[in-house]
Design a protein around this motif. Structure first.
Motif, short mmCIF file in Angstrom:
data_model
loop_
_atom_site.label_atom_id
_atom_site.label_comp_id
_atom_site.label_asym_id
_atom_site.label_seq_id
_atom_site.Cartn_x
_atom_site.Cartn_y
_atom_site.Cartn_z
N UNK A 23 0.87 -1.18 0.00
CA UNK A 23 0.00 0.00 0.00
C UNK A 23 0.90 1.23 0.00
N UNK A 24 0.93 1.95 -1.10
CA UNK A 24 1.83 3.09 -1.27
C UNK A 24 1.06 4.40 -1.08
N UNK A 25 1.55 5.25 -0.18
CA UNK A 25 1.00 6.59 0.01
C UNK A 25 2.05 7.59 -0.45
N UNK A 54 -2.10 4.06 -3.51
CA UNK A 54 -2.25 2.97 -4.46
C UNK A 54 -2.11 1.64 -3.76
N UNK A 55 -3.00 0.70 -4.06
CA UNK A 55 -2.90 -0.66 -3.54
C UNK A 55 -2.39 -1.56 -4.66
N UNK A 56 -1.26 -2.21 -4.40
CA UNK A 56 -0.68 -3.14 -5.37
C UNK A 56 -0.86 -4.56 -4.86
N UNK A 57 -1.42 -5.41 -5.71
CA UNK A 57 -1.56 -6.82 -5.38
C UNK A 57 -0.65 -7.62 -6.29
N UNK A 58 0.32 -8.30 -5.68
CA UNK A 58 1.32 -9.06 -6.44
C UNK A 58 1.95 -8.20 -7.55
N UNK A 185 -4.82 -8.53 12.21
CA UNK A 185 -4.50 -9.40 11.07
C UNK A 185 -3.57 -8.65 10.11
N UNK A 186 -2.47 -9.28 9.77
CA UNK A 186 -1.50 -8.65 8.86
C UNK A 186 -2.08 -8.58 7.45
N UNK A 187 -1.97 -7.40 6.82
CA UNK A 187 -2.52 -7.25 5.47
C UNK A 187 -1.46 -6.94 4.42
N UNK A 188 -0.27 -6.48 4.84
CA UNK A 188 0.79 -6.16 3.87
C UNK A 188 1.67 -5.04 4.38
N UNK A 189 2.45 -4.47 3.48
CA UNK A 189 3.34 -3.37 3.83
C UNK A 189 2.75 -2.04 3.37
N UNK A 190 2.89 -1.02 4.23
CA UNK A 190 2.50 0.33 3.85
C UNK A 190 3.78 1.15 3.67
N UNK A 191 3.84 1.90 2.58
CA UNK A 191 5.03 2.67 2.23
C UNK A 191 4.66 4.15 2.26
N UNK A 192 5.36 4.92 3.07
CA UNK A 192 5.13 6.36 3.16
C UNK A 192 6.21 7.07 2.35
N UNK A 193 5.79 7.72 1.28
CA UNK A 193 6.71 8.39 0.36
C UNK A 193 6.32 9.87 0.25
#
Length: 280
Positions: A23-25, A54-58, A185-193
């Motif tokens: 998950x990119x912010x 943006x949510x990226x799946x695979x 529950x773990x859902x993925x990585x969040x990236x703060x840019x």
């Protein structure tokens, strides 16, 4: 542009490529809709929603919205009126684990950076506007309204998304069991840019965040735009200049079409074109 920024982070953290969800912010790519409150209008000069999510799946972008903010409503309130008496934290740029969370007294569906009381790096303001490095827990990703409030803050360190868009994010990343939202529950990585913040705002942030600016803002990173990110009329303008005989490098400027132009570069273009006109 989101794809390019994510690729930039994957180069630094190759393990991101193994995540199902990233998950990119990206602060600086939002629509800047929404009215800042009077306390935050100097730092939110262009408007409230400065980020794109943006949510990226695979590795594939499956959802995006430009109604997002990664910055506190009132990051420099000297009396700490909007954070229960504590200095407001600004989350540092970076990569964090993201978990489901029931947020606030109303126990609303949200997400948390880290699990439970896990701490993340932040910069806080003191009552003398001297920023200092610190840590914080309870930094969340949750919904907000379009405009700021004058009496309380949607974000005192959290990452916020316009409510109707956040509902879509919950559909993608939220976790339920027997109709109840599940915490932790773990859902993925969040990236703060924050590499793409407009220059006019960068100068304001540098002034306020002082020597710790680079902890919160990676605006020195160079993110090269891919051709699909560039509006057609940008390209048409460049092609038109070349066709008209402008003495500039097509290859050089094509790579910079989506970036901020430096004053020196602009002067160089004017100088070259003035010389061409004199020779004609």
């Amino acid at each position: 542009m989101l794809e390019t920024i994510l690729d930039n982070w994957i180069k630094r953290y190759p393990e991101l490529a193994q995540e199902e969800y990233n998950i990119l912010l990206a602060e600086g790519l939002g629509d800047y809709r929404g009215k800042p409150n009077s306390y935050g209008k100097e730092l939110h000069k262009l408007g409230r929603m400065g980020a794109e999510l943006g949510i990226f799946k695979n590795g594939t972008l499956i959802y995006s919205t430009k109604n997002v903010s990664t910055l506190p409503d009132i990051p420099m309130d000297v009396k700490a009126r909007f954070n229960h008496g504590s200095q407001t934290p600004t989350l540092c740029t970076g990569v964090y684990p993201l978990y489901t969370k029931l947020h606030g007294s109303k126990r609303e569906e949200a997400f948390e950076l880290g699990k439970g009381a896990e701490i993340v790096p932040v910069i806080r303001n003191s009552k003398q506007y001297i920023e200092y490095e610190s840590i914080s827990s309870g930094i969340n990703l949750h919904h907000r309204s379009m405009n700021d409030s004058e009496t309380w803050a949607w974000s005192t360190g959290c990452q916020t998304v316009l409510e109707e868009d956040f509902k879509q994010i919950l559909k993608i990343l939220g976790k339920w069991k027997n109709g109840k939202y599940i915490q932790g529950v773990y859902v993925g990585k969040i990236i703060i840019d924050r590499s793409q913040i407009p220059y006019t705002l960068q100068e304001r942030y540098k002034k306020r965040y002082g020597k710790f600016y680079s902890n919160c803002f990676n605006t020195n990173d160079i993110v090269t735009n891919t051709s699909k990110d560039i509006p057609k009329w940008y390209k048409d303008g460049l092609d038109g200049l070349i066709t008209d005989g402008a003495n500039i490098s097509h290859e050089y400027w094509e790579k910079k079409l989506g970036n901020n132009i430096k004053v020196g570069e602009f002067m160089a273009i004017l100088h070259k074109n003035n010389n061409r006109k004199k020779q004609a």
